[in-house]
Design a protein around this motif. Structure first.
Motif, PDB file in Angstrom:
ATOM      1  N   PRO A 144       0.810  -1.230   0.000  1.00 56.09           N
ATOM      2  CA  PRO A 144       0.000   0.000   0.000  1.00 56.09           C
ATOM      3  C   PRO A 144       0.836   1.270   0.000  1.00 56.09           C
ATOM      4  O   PRO A 144       0.372   2.301  -0.483  1.00 56.09           O
ATOM      5  N   LEU A 145       2.072   1.214   0.522  1.00 56.82           N
ATOM      6  CA  LEU A 145       2.901   2.419   0.542  1.00 56.82           C
ATOM      7  C   LEU A 145       3.219   2.894  -0.868  1.00 56.82           C
ATOM      8  O   LEU A 145       3.379   4.099  -1.104  1.00 56.82           O
ATOM      9  N   THR A 146       3.318   1.973  -1.796  1.00 59.90           N
ATOM     10  CA  THR A 146       3.556   2.331  -3.193  1.00 59.90           C
ATOM     11  C   THR A 146       2.254   2.579  -3.934  1.00 59.90           C
ATOM     12  O   THR A 146       2.114   3.555  -4.686  1.00 59.90           O
ATOM     13  N   ASN A 147       1.289   1.706  -3.711  1.00 59.51           N
ATOM     14  CA  ASN A 147       0.102   1.708  -4.558  1.00 59.51           C
ATOM     15  C   ASN A 147      -0.963   2.712  -4.134  1.00 59.51           C
ATOM     16  O   ASN A 147      -1.752   3.152  -4.977  1.00 59.51           O
ATOM     17  N   LEU A 148      -1.010   3.088  -2.867  1.00 60.25           N
ATOM     18  CA  LEU A 148      -1.989   4.091  -2.461  1.00 60.25           C
ATOM     19  C   LEU A 148      -1.687   5.454  -3.090  1.00 60.25           C
ATOM     20  O   LEU A 148      -2.598   6.085  -3.659  1.00 60.25           O
ATOM     21  N   PRO A 149      -0.433   5.950  -3.049  1.00 62.86           N
ATOM     22  CA  PRO A 149      -0.146   7.197  -3.783  1.00 62.86           C
ATOM     23  C   PRO A 149      -0.376   7.054  -5.282  1.00 62.86           C
ATOM     24  O   PRO A 149      -0.830   8.002  -5.937  1.00 62.86           O
ATOM     25  N   ALA A 150      -0.062   5.856  -5.821  1.00 57.39           N
ATOM     26  CA  ALA A 150      -0.298   5.641  -7.253  1.00 57.39           C
ATOM     27  C   ALA A 150      -1.786   5.678  -7.577  1.00 57.39           C
ATOM     28  O   ALA A 150      -2.200   6.182  -8.626  1.00 57.39           O
ATOM     29  N   LEU A 151      -2.603   5.134  -6.668  1.00 61.37           N
ATOM     30  CA  LEU A 151      -4.053   5.204  -6.860  1.00 61.37           C
ATOM     31  C   LEU A 151      -4.520   6.648  -6.893  1.00 61.37           C
ATOM     32  O   LEU A 151      -5.300   7.045  -7.781  1.00 61.37           O
ATOM     33  N   MET A 152      -4.052   7.455  -5.946  1.00 61.15           N
ATOM     34  CA  MET A 152      -4.473   8.848  -5.884  1.00 61.15           C
ATOM     35  C   MET A 152      -3.995   9.637  -7.102  1.00 61.15           C
ATOM     36  O   MET A 152      -4.652  10.576  -7.544  1.00 61.15           O
ATOM     37  N   GLY A 153      -2.845   9.257  -7.659  1.00 62.72           N
ATOM     38  CA  GLY A 153      -2.311   9.949  -8.832  1.00 62.72           C
ATOM     39  C   GLY A 153      -2.755   9.352 -10.143  1.00 62.72           C
ATOM     40  O   GLY A 153      -2.298   9.776 -11.218  1.00 62.72           O
ATOM     41  N   LEU A 154      -3.640   8.343 -10.089  1.00 56.12           N
ATOM     42  CA  LEU A 154      -4.165   7.652 -11.279  1.00 56.12           C
ATOM     43  C   LEU A 154      -3.068   6.919 -12.046  1.00 56.12           C
ATOM     44  O   LEU A 154      -3.186   6.699 -13.257  1.00 56.12           O
ATOM     45  N   PHE A 155      -2.012   6.510 -11.330  1.00 55.48           N
ATOM     46  CA  PHE A 155      -0.995   5.652 -11.922  1.00 55.48           C
ATOM     47  C   PHE A 155      -1.251   4.182 -11.580  1.00 55.48           C
ATOM     48  O   PHE A 155      -0.557   3.308 -12.076  1.00 55.48           O
ATOM     49  N   TYR A 156      -2.207   3.947 -10.711  1.00 56.73           N
ATOM     50  CA  TYR A 156      -2.675   2.594 -10.423  1.00 56.73           C
ATOM     51  C   TYR A 156      -4.159   2.568 -10.736  1.00 56.73           C
ATOM     52  O   TYR A 156      -4.981   3.143 -10.014  1.00 56.73           O
ATOM     53  N   VAL A 157      -4.498   1.923 -11.853  1.00 56.02           N
ATOM     54  CA  VAL A 157      -5.886   1.880 -12.330  1.00 56.02           C
ATOM     55  C   VAL A 157      -6.224   0.431 -12.667  1.00 56.02           C
ATOM     56  O   VAL A 157      -5.993  -0.024 -13.787  1.00 56.02           O
ATOM     57  N   PRO A 158      -6.738  -0.331 -11.699  1.00 51.84           N
ATOM     58  CA  PRO A 158      -7.146  -1.715 -12.000  1.00 51.84           C
ATOM     59  C   PRO A 158      -8.234  -1.740 -13.067  1.00 51.84           C
ATOM     60  O   PRO A 158      -9.004  -0.785 -13.224  1.00 51.84           O
ATOM     61  N   ASN A 159      -8.313  -2.847 -13.789  1.00 53.18           N
ATOM     62  CA  ASN A 159      -9.202  -2.917 -14.943  1.00 53.18           C
ATOM     63  C   ASN A 159     -10.658  -2.653 -14.603  1.00 53.18           C
ATOM     64  O   ASN A 159     -11.385  -2.058 -15.384  1.00 53.18           O
ATOM     65  N   TYR A 160     -11.135  -3.104 -13.457  1.00 53.62           N
ATOM     66  CA  TYR A 160     -12.543  -2.900 -13.118  1.00 53.62           C
ATOM     67  C   TYR A 160     -12.861  -1.432 -12.843  1.00 53.62           C
ATOM     68  O   TYR A 160     -14.017  -1.018 -12.909  1.00 53.62           O
ATOM     69  N   PHE A 161     -11.815  -0.649 -12.583  1.00 53.35           N
ATOM     70  CA  PHE A 161     -12.002   0.753 -12.162  1.00 53.35           C
ATOM     71  C   PHE A 161     -11.464   1.734 -13.206  1.00 53.35           C
ATOM     72  O   PHE A 161     -10.987   2.806 -12.857  1.00 53.35           O
ATOM     73  N   ASP A 162     -11.575   1.392 -14.480  1.00 52.83           N
ATOM     74  CA  ASP A 162     -10.879   2.179 -15.496  1.00 52.83           C
ATOM     75  C   ASP A 162     -11.761   3.121 -16.303  1.00 52.83           C
ATOM     76  O   ASP A 162     -11.253   3.897 -17.109  1.00 52.83           O
ATOM     77  N   ILE A 163     -13.068   3.097 -16.093  1.00 50.96           N
ATOM     78  CA  ILE A 163     -13.936   3.963 -16.902  1.00 50.96           C
ATOM     79  C   ILE A 163     -13.879   5.412 -16.420  1.00 50.96           C
ATOM     80  O   ILE A 163     -13.730   6.345 -17.223  1.00 50.96           O
ATOM     81  N   LEU A 164     -13.985   5.630 -15.123  1.00 51.36           N
ATOM     82  CA  LEU A 164     -13.997   7.004 -14.619  1.00 51.36           C
ATOM     83  C   LEU A 164     -12.663   7.731 -14.853  1.00 51.36           C
ATOM     84  O   LEU A 164     -12.683   8.924 -15.191  1.00 51.36           O
ATOM     85  N   PRO A 165     -11.492   7.097 -14.681  1.00 45.70           N
ATOM     86  CA  PRO A 165     -10.253   7.800 -15.060  1.00 45.70           C
ATOM     87  C   PRO A 165     -10.240   8.245 -16.513  1.00 45.70           C
ATOM     88  O   PRO A 165      -9.802   9.353 -16.829  1.00 45.70           O
ATOM     89  N   MET A 166     -10.728   7.385 -17.402  1.00 45.16           N
ATOM     90  CA  MET A 166     -10.830   7.795 -18.806  1.00 45.16           C
ATOM     91  C   MET A 166     -11.734   9.006 -18.961  1.00 45.16           C
ATOM     92  O   MET A 166     -11.414   9.968 -19.676  1.00 45.16           O
ATOM     93  N   TYR A 167     -12.859   9.015 -18.251  1.00 46.58           N
ATOM     94  CA  TYR A 167     -13.796  10.131 -18.323  1.00 46.58           C
ATOM     95  C   TYR A 167     -13.180  11.414 -17.785  1.00 46.58           C
ATOM     96  O   TYR A 167     -13.447  12.508 -18.300  1.00 46.58           O
ATOM     97  N   LEU A 168     -12.332  11.307 -16.774  1.00 43.41           N
ATOM     98  CA  LEU A 168     -11.647  12.488 -16.233  1.00 43.41           C
ATOM     99  C   LEU A 168     -10.791  13.165 -17.292  1.00 43.41           C
ATOM    100  O   LEU A 168     -10.775  14.396 -17.413  1.00 43.41           O
TER     101      LEU A 168
END
Length: 400
Positions: A144-168
């Motif tokens: 989580p120390l690596t992936n939580l900041p990546a999630l917040m920065g949209l550098f970690y985008v799992p496949n199920y959660f990829d529509i809204l980042p595209m919309y952004l």
């Protein structure tokens, strides 16, 4: 429908006495088709759901995702276009920025809610299935120390959660497109075409996870083509197509001829079709938005546009109080309410789809259980839409 007129004035500073933008006029066609898409998206995301055998994606290159993004572009022209015209680029861009802020936190909240729920299910120890692993979330929990900041920065985008980042990203591109269209619509067209070519030929995309070279499944540089097609039609940048039986025949032919190349039973039965799909995959691939997906969607959209009628009048129930009319009126009201509250409904559907999958895992996937689980999910979507609409009406501001 509210149109973005005189877009060349979008960059002017508004006068001090400019009045507030006029109230938006809803397009019933957008509400209806967005509502239908929300139900399809729910069905498509329930694991091992037999209804997915009958969604549009099984019979054509394009599916509910294209319809969702196209309608989002058209709705964005209605929601934001008039503001850019009347109040200028700065305020219009600020309004889009506020929407980006809302969608961003909706994305983060959705991920956290689903990740926590899957972790809770695993932690109960009552289920044989690894629900965290079903969404490939173990890497997130392992580091989580690596992936939580990546999630917040949209550098970690799992496949199920990829529509809204595209919309952004599509929302962020909107002020740029409006500014270019104010200079020349050809410039906006050139940027749309250039970004699509960059995705499909240049293979440019965004990183999806810190530990590999995987990229976003929905590449916004490719998908902006369908978004800004919807935006351009709604804004009046592109004239609406004529109702012509010859165009309708061509569109119907495209839709029908596509079926053998999309329906899995035919693909499995005819090796030559499977070989064609493999050799020409770049034309129909979903990630970068292959061009044949665009052609197929335009054909489907043209037929739907004709079927809905001018201003959607064929969607509206006929007069009278017969039983069929009352049922259609009630169903139409629910579908359109779901379409009007698309963000809230989408977030709810993605969360509910996982729980519906858990329910089916426990109850078994018989025709009976799948019928009731899908029906319950649809009813909950309608409930979410009405509750969201009630909150948006600000009932606390009204007199008792």
């Amino acid at each position: 429908m509210t149109m973005v007129q005189n877009i060349s004035d979008a960059g002017r500073a508004p006068a001090a006495t400019v009045s507030a933008p006029a109230a938006r006029v809803r397009d019933p066609r957008l509400d209806f088709f967005r509502g239908i898409n929300m139900f399809i998206i729910l069905i498509a995301h329930v694991p091992s759901n037999w209804l997915t055998l009958w969604i549009p994606a099984r019979f054509g290159f394009s599916d509910a995702t294209e319809a969702f993004v196209f309608c989002s572009g058209a709705a964005s022209a209605i929601a934001f276009g008039k503001l850019f015209e009347q109040r200028g680029m700065a305020l219009g861009t600020a309004r889009v920025g506020f929407r980006i802020w809302q969608v961003y936190w909706a994305h983060i909240g959705l991920f956290m809610a689903i990740a926590a729920t899957m972790a809770m299910l695993n932690g109960l120890g009552s289920f044989e299935k690894d629900y965290v692993g079903s969404l490939n979330l173990h890497p997130f929990f392992n580091d989580p120390l690596t992936n939580l900041p990546a999630l917040m920065g949209l550098f970690y985008v799992p496949n199920y959660f990829d529509i809204l980042p595209m919309y952004l990203v599509l929302l962020a591109l909107m002020p740029v497109m409006i500014w270019l269209a104010g200079i020349s619509r050809l410039l906006a067209l050139a940027l749309v075409a250039g970004l699509w070519l960059t995705a499909n030929i240049g293979d440019v995309n965004f990183p999806a996870e810190p530990w590999s070279d995987r990229q976003w499944f929905f590449n916004p540089l490719g998908w902006q083509l369908i978004f800004f097609t919807g935006f351009a039609f709604s804004a009046g940048w592109i004239p609406k197509p004529p109702v012509d039986w010859r165009l309708a025949v061509i569109a119907a032919a495209v839709v029908l001829l596509t079926v053998p190349f999309a329906y899995f039973r035919i693909i499995n039965a005819i090796p030559e079709i499977g070989a064609w799909r493999s050799d020409w995959r770049f034309l129909i691939q979903k990630s970068d938005f292959g061009i044949l997906r665009y052609v197929h969607f335009l054909a489907v959209a043209y037929l739907a546009w004709i079927a809905a009628g001018e201003a959607g009048h064929r969607l509206l129930p006929p007069g009278g109080q017969g039983a069929v009319t009352r049922i259609w009126r009630a169903c139409l009201a629910m579908i359109m309410k779901v379409g009007q509250q698309s963000l809230a409904v989408f977030i709810a559907s993605m969360f509910m789809a996982r729980l519906m999958g858990v329910a089916l895992d426990q109850a078994g996937r018989s025709n009976w259980t799948m019928f009731w689980v899908n029906l319950t999910g649809a009813a909950l979507l309608v409930t979410v839409a009405y509750v969201a609409g009630w909150f948006k009406s600000h009932p606390w501001r009204k007199r008792a």
